[in-house]
Design an enzyme around this catalytic site. Structure first.
Site, PDB file in Angstrom:
ATOM      1  N   ASP A   3      -2.978  -1.170   0.229  1.00  0.00           N
ATOM      2  CA  ASP A   3      -3.005  -2.456  -0.467  1.00  0.00           C
ATOM      3  C   ASP A   3      -3.220  -3.594   0.530  1.00  0.00           C
ATOM      4  O   ASP A   3      -3.357  -4.749   0.142  1.00  0.00           O
ATOM      5  CB  ASP A   3      -1.753  -2.673  -1.317  1.00  0.00           C
ATOM      6  CG  ASP A   3      -0.459  -2.600  -0.513  1.00  0.00           C
ATOM      7  OD1 ASP A   3      -0.523  -2.407   0.720  1.00  0.00           O
ATOM      8  OD2 ASP A   3       0.617  -2.719  -1.126  1.00  0.00           O
ATOM      9  N   SER A   4      -3.292  -3.252   1.808  1.00  0.00           N
ATOM     10  CA  SER A   4      -3.682  -4.217   2.832  1.00  0.00           C
ATOM     11  C   SER A   4      -5.086  -4.743   2.572  1.00  0.00           C
ATOM     12  O   SER A   4      -5.501  -5.749   3.158  1.00  0.00           O
ATOM     13  CB  SER A   4      -3.623  -3.577   4.226  1.00  0.00           C
ATOM     14  OG  SER A   4      -4.299  -2.327   4.246  1.00  0.00           O
TER      15      SER A   4
ATOM     16  N   ASP B 215      -2.455   3.489  -2.119  1.00  0.00           N
ATOM     17  CA  ASP B 215      -1.198   2.752  -2.277  1.00  0.00           C
ATOM     18  C   ASP B 215      -0.925   2.409  -3.736  1.00  0.00           C
ATOM     19  O   ASP B 215      -1.835   2.033  -4.482  1.00  0.00           O
ATOM     20  CB  ASP B 215      -1.259   1.440  -1.491  1.00  0.00           C
ATOM     21  CG  ASP B 215      -0.675   1.575  -0.097  1.00  0.00           C
ATOM     22  OD1 ASP B 215       0.056   2.542   0.162  1.00  0.00           O
ATOM     23  OD2 ASP B 215      -0.955   0.688   0.738  1.00  0.00           O
TER      24      ASP B 215
ATOM     25  N   LYS C 241       0.869   6.549  -2.245  1.00  0.00           N
ATOM     26  CA  LYS C 241       1.916   6.136  -1.310  1.00  0.00           C
ATOM     27  C   LYS C 241       2.779   5.080  -1.972  1.00  0.00           C
ATOM     28  O   LYS C 241       2.260   4.134  -2.579  1.00  0.00           O
ATOM     29  CB  LYS C 241       1.325   5.592  -0.009  1.00  0.00           C
ATOM     30  CG  LYS C 241       2.407   5.167   1.016  1.00  0.00           C
ATOM     31  CD  LYS C 241       1.814   4.916   2.382  1.00  0.00           C
ATOM     32  CE  LYS C 241       0.993   3.658   2.469  1.00  0.00           C
ATOM     33  NZ  LYS C 241       1.810   2.425   2.231  1.00  0.00           N
TER      34      LYS C 241
ATOM     35  N   GLU D  46       6.214   2.501  -1.428  1.00  0.00           N
ATOM     36  CA  GLU D  46       7.161   1.884  -0.504  1.00  0.00           C
ATOM     37  C   GLU D  46       8.581   2.003  -1.037  1.00  0.00           C
ATOM     38  O   GLU D  46       8.812   1.883  -2.243  1.00  0.00           O
ATOM     39  CB  GLU D  46       6.817   0.399  -0.301  1.00  0.00           C
ATOM     40  CG  GLU D  46       5.494   0.166   0.401  1.00  0.00           C
ATOM     41  CD  GLU D  46       5.252  -1.326   0.686  1.00  0.00           C
ATOM     42  OE1 GLU D  46       6.181  -2.128   0.447  1.00  0.00           O
ATOM     43  OE2 GLU D  46       4.149  -1.659   1.147  1.00  0.00           O
TER      44      GLU D  46
ATOM     45  N   GLU E  83       6.912   2.204   9.501  1.00  0.00           N
ATOM     46  CA  GLU E  83       6.279   1.000  10.057  1.00  0.00           C
ATOM     47  C   GLU E  83       7.256   0.085  10.771  1.00  0.00           C
ATOM     48  O   GLU E  83       8.335  -0.228  10.265  1.00  0.00           O
ATOM     49  CB  GLU E  83       5.571   0.222   8.932  1.00  0.00           C
ATOM     50  CG  GLU E  83       4.834  -1.007   9.414  1.00  0.00           C
ATOM     51  CD  GLU E  83       3.941  -1.619   8.347  1.00  0.00           C
ATOM     52  OE1 GLU E  83       3.334  -2.682   8.639  1.00  0.00           O
ATOM     53  OE2 GLU E  83       3.852  -1.060   7.237  1.00  0.00           O
TER      54      GLU E  83
END
Length: 288
Positions: A51-52, A90, A120, A122, A189
């Site tokens: 999502d970056s 993401d 993925k 978070e 991270e």
């Protein structure tokens, strides 16, 4: 035959085997067909449609603005190029903060519409019900611990995580819980290297680091950071391997100069009409 042609498609079992064999795993973000194709040909193991993309491709200030439609669109482009690399997509902001059923629906879109191999998510213990349900539904899940960009405002900014004993122990606890829930891997991270080593030792699934030192099972970086390609962020842990952004800007600047000075196009860049057509256009009055 090239190495990529000979290489078999990466699977979750292969990634686990690489950890057991202490073979470092390579992971890179990709957001479109060209970037995925180049990474694939270079031999990358995992392609992450992160999502970056909101920050490096769409121009948002953070990842929070990225929607599920954005993720599906870019994932579809990446998976068209990925023949052997394992594609992970993401789950964007808020798609895992409603009901488990809603989260399963969103994850399913990335698999069915985007053709991703995994998603993925978070978070730690709070996302375990979703990880379990996704795994049961046949959707592989990669966890993400440490600095979680979607929670950057809650964390107080982009700060190193796990620096004190309590938070370091919590990272280990969360990693174990994610593994038990069925996650096939974890991205860690912005965590101190010593803590990373303990997290990687605590689980049998791969731990991929970004700003987490060398004591993990692999590394991931952002495509645009690796190439210095119009990336405004320069985190301490990033290493640039080429100055592509400068090259692209220089090339476009030269194009602008040549167009304005009428140096481009040259004769060799133009198409020629037949002599008959030229005579009719310039030698005689064209009747309508």
């Amino acid at each position: 035959m090239s190495d990529v042609q000979e290489k078999k498609p990466i699977t979750t079992s292969k990634l686990r085997q690489m950890k057991q064999n202490k073979e470092p795993i390579t992971m890179l973000t990709a957001y479109d067909y060209p970037s995925a194709k180049l990474a694939e040909e270079a031999g990358i193991d995992i392609l992450l449609v992160g999502d970056s993309l909101g920050m490096v491709v769409l121009g948002y200030e953070s990842t929070v603005s990225v929607t599920m439609d954005d993720m599906v669109h870019h994932t579809k482009a990446v998976t068209r190029a990925a023949k052997t690399a394992f594609v992970v997509a993401d789950m964007p902001f808020l798609t895992c903060h409603g009901s488990v059923e809603e989260a399963i629906h969103h994850a399913g879109r990335l698999i069915q519409e985007g053709n991703a191999k995994a998603v993925k998510i978070e978070g730690g213990e709070e996302i375990l019900p979703i990880v379990k349900r996704c795994t049961k539904a046949g959707i592989p899940v990669m966890g993400h611990l440490g600095l979680t960009p979607q929670s950057v405002h809650q964390l107080g900014g982009y700060k190193v995580q796990g620096k004190d004993l309590e938070s370091a122990k919590q990272l280990i606890t969360d990693a174990k819980a994610l593994e038990e829930a069925g996650a096939f891997g974890i991205v860690l991270e912005c965590v101190p290297a010593e803590v990373t080593a303990k997290v990687a030792e605590a689980v049998e699934i791969p731990v991929i680091g970004i700003g987490a030192g060398v004591q993990c099972d692999g590394q991931v970086l952002v495509f645009h950071d690796v190439l210095s390609y119009a990336s405004n962020l320069t985190p301490k842990f990033v290493k640039s391997y080429a100055q592509i952004g400068d090259m692209i800007q220089s090339a476009i600047s030269q194009y602008v100069i040549e167009v304005r000075s009428r140096q481009f196009p040259e004769q060799r860049h133009s198409f020629a009409a037949s002599e008959e057509t030229i005579q009719q256009l310039y030698g005689e009055e064209v009747r309508v």
